[in-house]
Scaffold this motif. Sequence first.
Motif, PDB file in Angstrom:
ATOM      1  N   ALA B  25       0.830  -1.203   0.000  1.00 32.99           N
ATOM      2  CA  ALA B  25       0.000   0.000   0.000  1.00 32.99           C
ATOM      3  C   ALA B  25       0.869   1.259   0.000  1.00 32.99           C
ATOM      4  N   ALA B  26       1.962   1.223   0.769  1.00 36.29           N
ATOM      5  CA  ALA B  26       2.862   2.379   0.815  1.00 36.29           C
ATOM      6  C   ALA B  26       3.519   2.601  -0.544  1.00 36.29           C
ATOM      7  N   LEU B  27       3.792   1.500  -1.242  1.00 35.91           N
ATOM      8  CA  LEU B  27       4.358   1.603  -2.585  1.00 35.91           C
ATOM      9  C   LEU B  27       3.374   2.315  -3.521  1.00 35.91           C
ATOM     10  N   GLY B  28       2.096   2.001  -3.339  1.00 34.74           N
ATOM     11  CA  GLY B  28       1.059   2.673  -4.118  1.00 34.74           C
ATOM     12  C   GLY B  28       1.042   4.166  -3.838  1.00 34.74           C
ATOM     13  N   LEU B  29       1.179   4.522  -2.571  1.00 36.95           N
ATOM     14  CA  LEU B  29       1.209   5.938  -2.205  1.00 36.95           C
ATOM     15  C   LEU B  29       2.453   6.623  -2.747  1.00 36.95           C
ATOM     16  N   ALA B  30       3.556   5.881  -2.801  1.00 38.09           N
ATOM     17  CA  ALA B  30       4.784   6.461  -3.357  1.00 38.09           C
ATOM     18  C   ALA B  30       4.537   6.859  -4.809  1.00 38.09           C
ATOM     19  N   MET B  31       3.856   5.980  -5.548  1.00 31.29           N
ATOM     20  CA  MET B  31       3.505   6.314  -6.930  1.00 31.29           C
ATOM     21  C   MET B  31       2.625   7.561  -6.955  1.00 31.29           C
ATOM     22  N   HIS B  32       1.582   7.550  -6.126  1.00 32.96           N
ATOM     23  CA  HIS B  32       0.639   8.672  -6.137  1.00 32.96           C
ATOM     24  C   HIS B  32       1.296   9.974  -5.695  1.00 32.96           C
ATOM     25  N   PHE B  33       1.791   9.960  -4.477  1.00 28.22           N
ATOM     26  CA  PHE B  33       2.250  11.213  -3.892  1.00 28.22           C
ATOM     27  C   PHE B  33       3.716  11.501  -4.195  1.00 28.22           C
ATOM     28  N   GLY B  34       4.569  10.530  -3.931  1.00 24.16           N
ATOM     29  CA  GLY B  34       6.004  10.769  -4.056  1.00 24.16           C
ATOM     30  C   GLY B  34       6.415  11.118  -5.475  1.00 24.16           C
ATOM     31  N   PHE B  35       5.862  10.402  -6.451  1.00 25.41           N
ATOM     32  CA  PHE B  35       6.296  10.629  -7.819  1.00 25.41           C
ATOM     33  C   PHE B  35       5.351  11.532  -8.609  1.00 25.41           C
ATOM     34  N   LEU B 177       9.203   1.710 -14.305  1.00 29.79           N
ATOM     35  CA  LEU B 177       8.450   2.859 -14.810  1.00 29.79           C
ATOM     36  C   LEU B 177       9.162   4.173 -14.512  1.00 29.79           C
ATOM     37  N   MET B 178       9.688   4.269 -13.289  1.00 35.90           N
ATOM     38  CA  MET B 178      10.220   5.561 -12.883  1.00 35.90           C
ATOM     39  C   MET B 178      11.566   5.893 -13.512  1.00 35.90           C
ATOM     40  N   ARG B 179      12.267   4.903 -14.032  1.00 35.22           N
ATOM     41  CA  ARG B 179      13.530   5.241 -14.697  1.00 35.22           C
ATOM     42  C   ARG B 179      13.284   5.577 -16.173  1.00 35.22           C
ATOM     43  N   SER B 180      12.057   5.390 -16.640  1.00 37.60           N
ATOM     44  CA  SER B 180      11.765   5.580 -18.064  1.00 37.60           C
ATOM     45  C   SER B 180      11.329   7.021 -18.339  1.00 37.60           C
ATOM     46  N   PRO B 181      11.252   7.383 -19.614  1.00 35.02           N
ATOM     47  CA  PRO B 181      10.729   8.717 -19.937  1.00 35.02           C
ATOM     48  C   PRO B 181       9.320   8.930 -19.384  1.00 35.02           C
ATOM     49  N   GLY B 183       8.293   7.991 -16.473  1.00 39.31           N
ATOM     50  CA  GLY B 183       8.526   8.439 -15.108  1.00 39.31           C
ATOM     51  C   GLY B 183       8.971   9.891 -15.055  1.00 39.31           C
ATOM     52  N   ARG B 184       9.730  10.292 -16.078  1.00 42.75           N
ATOM     53  CA  ARG B 184      10.189  11.685 -16.134  1.00 42.75           C
ATOM     54  C   ARG B 184       8.993  12.628 -16.268  1.00 42.75           C
ATOM     55  N   VAL B 185       8.052  12.257 -17.115  1.00 45.97           N
ATOM     56  CA  VAL B 185       6.857  13.098 -17.270  1.00 45.97           C
ATOM     57  C   VAL B 185       6.101  13.154 -15.944  1.00 45.97           C
ATOM     58  N   ILE B 186       5.968  12.004 -15.286  1.00 45.20           N
ATOM     59  CA  ILE B 186       5.232  11.944 -14.015  1.00 45.20           C
ATOM     60  C   ILE B 186       5.877  12.874 -12.984  1.00 45.20           C
ATOM     61  N   GLY B 200       3.376  19.880 -24.431  1.00 44.92           N
ATOM     62  CA  GLY B 200       2.608  18.987 -25.299  1.00 44.92           C
ATOM     63  C   GLY B 200       2.282  17.626 -24.714  1.00 44.92           C
ATOM     64  N   LYS B 201       2.308  17.498 -23.386  1.00 48.10           N
ATOM     65  CA  LYS B 201       1.961  16.198 -22.799  1.00 48.10           C
ATOM     66  C   LYS B 201       0.536  16.259 -22.241  1.00 48.10           C
ATOM     67  N   ASN B 202      -0.194  15.173 -22.431  1.00 46.87           N
ATOM     68  CA  ASN B 202      -1.558  15.096 -21.924  1.00 46.87           C
ATOM     69  C   ASN B 202      -1.525  14.788 -20.427  1.00 46.87           C
ATOM     70  N   VAL B 203      -1.455  15.842 -19.645  1.00 49.68           N
ATOM     71  CA  VAL B 203      -1.247  15.700 -18.199  1.00 49.68           C
ATOM     72  C   VAL B 203      -2.345  14.863 -17.537  1.00 49.68           C
ATOM     73  N   PHE B 204      -3.581  15.076 -17.951  1.00 44.87           N
ATOM     74  CA  PHE B 204      -4.684  14.343 -17.339  1.00 44.87           C
ATOM     75  C   PHE B 204      -4.495  12.828 -17.512  1.00 44.87           C
ATOM     76  N   ALA B 205      -4.138  12.426 -18.718  1.00 48.98           N
ATOM     77  CA  ALA B 205      -3.960  10.988 -18.973  1.00 48.98           C
ATOM     78  C   ALA B 205      -2.843  10.414 -18.105  1.00 48.98           C
ATOM     79  N   TYR B 206      -1.747  11.167 -17.968  1.00 49.18           N
ATOM     80  CA  TYR B 206      -0.637  10.676 -17.147  1.00 49.18           C
ATOM     81  C   TYR B 206      -1.046  10.561 -15.687  1.00 49.18           C
ATOM     82  N   LYS B 207      -1.793  11.560 -15.202  1.00 47.35           N
ATOM     83  CA  LYS B 207      -2.180  11.515 -13.795  1.00 47.35           C
ATOM     84  C   LYS B 207      -3.120  10.341 -13.544  1.00 47.35           C
ATOM     85  N   LEU B 208      -4.006  10.089 -14.502  1.00 49.72           N
ATOM     86  CA  LEU B 208      -4.925   8.966 -14.336  1.00 49.72           C
ATOM     87  C   LEU B 208      -4.154   7.643 -14.332  1.00 49.72           C
TER      88      LEU B 208
END
Lengths: 297, 327
Positions: B25-35, B177-181, B183-186, B200-208
């Motif tokens: 669960a904390a890993l999930g939060l790291a994706m959400h909040f941390g990254f 994911l986070m070492r890839s481009p 992840g850079r957008v995120i 030119g990045k679709n921010v909404f799609a990335y956040k979803l």
Amino acid sequence: MSNSDSPKKSTGLHIGESGPGCKKTDPMLVIDHVKKSFGGLTAVDVEHLEIPKNAITALIGPNGAGKTTLFNLLTGFDTPDTGEWEFLGTSLSGVPSYKVAQMGQVRTFQLTKALSLLTVLDNMKLGAKNQVGESIFRALFPRSWRKQDAEIEIKAIELLKRFKLDTKQADFAASLSGGQRKLLEMARALMTDPVLVMLDEPMAGVNPALTQSLLGHVLDLKKEGMTVLFVEHDMHMVRHIADWVVVMAEGKVVAEGPPETVMNEQAVIDAYLGAHQDTDLGVVTGRISIIDQEKDK
Amino acid sequence: MDWGTIINNTLAGLLTPTTIAFALAALGLAMHFGFAGLLNFGIAGFMAIGAYGYAISVLTFGFPWWAGMIVGIIGSILFAILLGVPTLRLRGDYLAIVTIAAAEIVRLLFLTTAFTDVTGSADGLFGYNNSGGFTSANPFPPGSYGWGPWTYNSETLWVLTFGLGVLAVCVWFLWALMRSPWGRVIKGIREDEEAIRALGKNVFAYKLQALIIGGIFGGMGGIIYAAFANVSPGVYVTSITFFIWTSLLLGGAATIWGPVIGAVIFWTLQAFLSNILPELALAGILPVTGTQAATLRFVLVGIGLMLLVIYRPQGIFGDKRELTFVK
Ligand SMILES: Nc1ncnc2c1ncn2[C@@H]1O[C@H](COP(=O)(O)OP(=O)(O)OP(=O)(O)O)[C@@H](O)[C@H]1O
Ligand SMILES: [Mg+2]
């Protein structure tokens, strides 16, 4: 001013009489009836405006004239109350900002937006378009994006060198000075291979020596076939590099034309320029030499 | 004081199905909040949906255990979409409010007597690990395994092995994911989404996408928890969300291993405090009763969280330069 370092101006941009809303021989942006109010205040009210292709257009006007708001509207960061506008013949009304950028119309912000906790190099690499590895599924397979990423990196470093930021590439953008962030934002915008570059006060806070080389970069953009639209309060810069000047006041376009003529119009002087405008400004970026000149008098 | 038992119980806390569930669960939060910078205060809701999705599809619809777990994951994905579509366009703090409310709605839906046949209401659900075949899928023959504080029966060992396997896959996934481009957008979105939009990045799609990935991890956490204990609505309360936040901030929000190590430290510390505090009360060192002493640990957790955020916002593993909680 020595003639050798004054850039070659593009001429013959307009058709007929030059004046607010005049037709251009080859317009890149065509704006019609764009209006935006905030409560009771009409921030932008542009009847008709065309931005010439492959030229450098300056957008000037007093504080609060609506320049930034117009930028926001044209790039999809804000929606107008009424009006439509076309970019290279495609209507952009209602098109979201990221799609506008993908079409080659890139902008920078007056309040710089550096991505603070990313390195300078990562800031740059984010600018590149059509990155394979930015798709979530391909991201998992480095083999699909590694080569492209390396190419992007080479391009990014080249641009950073041009903007004298290459020594900073491993640092967080947060550690850059205000002026350096301006430079980074401009360099990052160029990573998108734009057709139209819209710069909101690119020179604010940049020191005179660097301004000179930045002017060179902006002129290079034109040479490379790009169109530049910039907002700037520094009149020396406007005079020196702009092929065309659009003057806004209270949301309206009050004058436009080649810099030499526009900046002598009484309306513009009244609205904006004020006293010093006919001083011989010498070197473009010579803020220092102007002071010297004034002392000499 | 029985130091032997205290130390033994504390060390046992290092590796339990609960620790693994919370690490996920904390890993999930790291994706959400941390990254991605998404303030999700509803991670308990994702866990509940994962757990109930698994248990209900086995008990009510007769799914095999693995299909039930897949249903749990699909449930978390749908929950992420449901939450994200209306709120991701809003400013970050609104997402926080919506997620905390949504997680409570989820919990109350599972608690209400209206659906007792399916959800078991306040009693929760049990027996699905047997009837769904998860227990019989255990490759370890009955017996005692391990050593010292880490002695497990074959059932626990099976849950641990399974949980560690899932955790390893999720850690790898997040790292890749986070070492890839992508992840850079995120990370760019976390810093300034308007700047990313201007590129030119679709921010909404990335956040979803980020919300979904983190939600899957959260759902997996709920599933691992359910594979060991019963499913009970009393577990997925808001305080669980804050425990997970504490684990995350302890380890470092914008790191891959931080949330995992943070969860381990958190649960080991919990085990230690829940053993030593009643003992101290009993010995008369603490002027409180045994039950009060047991609750005291949550007070200490709260104080710890505050100190952490103030003095070491980047966590134990975070780059000192990266992710300062207060910008
Ligand atoms: N979001 C907003 N809400 C309300 N009023 C706004 C908003 N944005 C701009 N305005 C108003 O619209 C007018 C035009 O603002 P704008 O930022 O476009 O000026 P500008 O020409 O860019 O000025 P400057 O040269 O100082 O940057 C101002 O009077 C400002 O107060
Ligand atoms: Mg402005």
